[in-house]
Write an enzyme that holds these catalytic residues in place. Sequence first.
Site: not given
Length: 397
Positions: A8, A89, A178, A208, A239, A382
């Site tokens: 990732n 990812r 996601h 999260g 955000r 994940e």
Amino acid sequence: MSVVLVINSGSSSFKYQLIEVETAEALASGLVERIGEPIGASKHKTAEGSFTAEVPIPDHTAGFQVMLDAFAEHGPSLEALAPVAVGHRVVQGGARFFEPTLITPLVEINIDELSLLAPLHNPGALQGIKAARAAFPDVPHVAVFDSAFHQSMPPAAYTYAIDRDVAEKHRIRRYGFHGTSHKYVSEEAARFLGRPLAGLRQIVLHLGNGASATAIDGGRSVDTSMGLTPLQGLVMGTRSGDLDPSVLLVLAQREGWSPVELDRFLNTRSGMLGLAGASDMRDVEERHEAGDADATLAFDVYIHRLRAYIGAYLAQLGGVDVISFTAGVGENSPLVRRAATETLGFAGIHLDPARNEARERGTRVISTDDSPVTVLVVPTNEELEIARQTLEVARTQ
């Protein structure tokens, strides 16, 4: 053994896990960060312990060598447990990629072109891919896209109400993110309950620092809260989530902010950080419970938006069988879970207070025995989902 290395990668760091897919065991994991700074850092974890180092890491290629050195020094041996494939990812696959994809030079070009839709994510992923292919040239490399799971959304869910020619020219639509987490959690919920995935209407709440909600019907995403980018939807750590687009016009006119400054404002200075001065929900909750007015407002805004999406997806699905909370906040905050569901009794959603407060690990039920809707906490994984999808592709090569 079916060992897969999962990467990732971001612009200045990458995380990794070496996973035995058949047993779902993480054999090792680590983080290489501060790439490009005078001194970089690495952490490598195995069953034997955690090992750290600080060394110059000028680029991702050097970072992969640091990772390989950590495996060689601290194990497990990549000769004895050689990965059969490497899974990557990638956040944005656009409408081009709707399943895990074997990486070729053409796929790399496509990932680069899609950086226009994910400028904070895809460039770093591409750097990691190139470095990993140099480090592991003899095994398949597979891209697993965050947006792929949501390619099953109907046009009514992914289309923005703007001029269609402009939208098509610039590929403006809702993609959702996601996806690996939502897919993993929805399938784990069905497995845990012993019910066919095809017969379940589910809402998965990935909460999260980044947060998204997804409506899943029979294992297929039919609506999700994130949009063209991971900025849309729920309130997040830094955000804003949903916002009247005119806010940007006002700020551009009155503050003279450029598009880059507006982007940074909404992605890095908004959300819980902008409202409460703290991006971590644990800090916000602590201050909220102590009576801090800013933290209380931030928490209330967060919950208001979360309830609104749950309600919307109840309507889109025509009811729901399972609601799952996952990711850092979803798995660890009884207060968020209670507040998010306490007005939803009319829809058959009833939490058991003791179950909700219990500090247990693993997948578990937190609703009452007589609740028509089952509410779960499902720890996401994940990396395991990426490893599984990567192995499926690798076995076809």
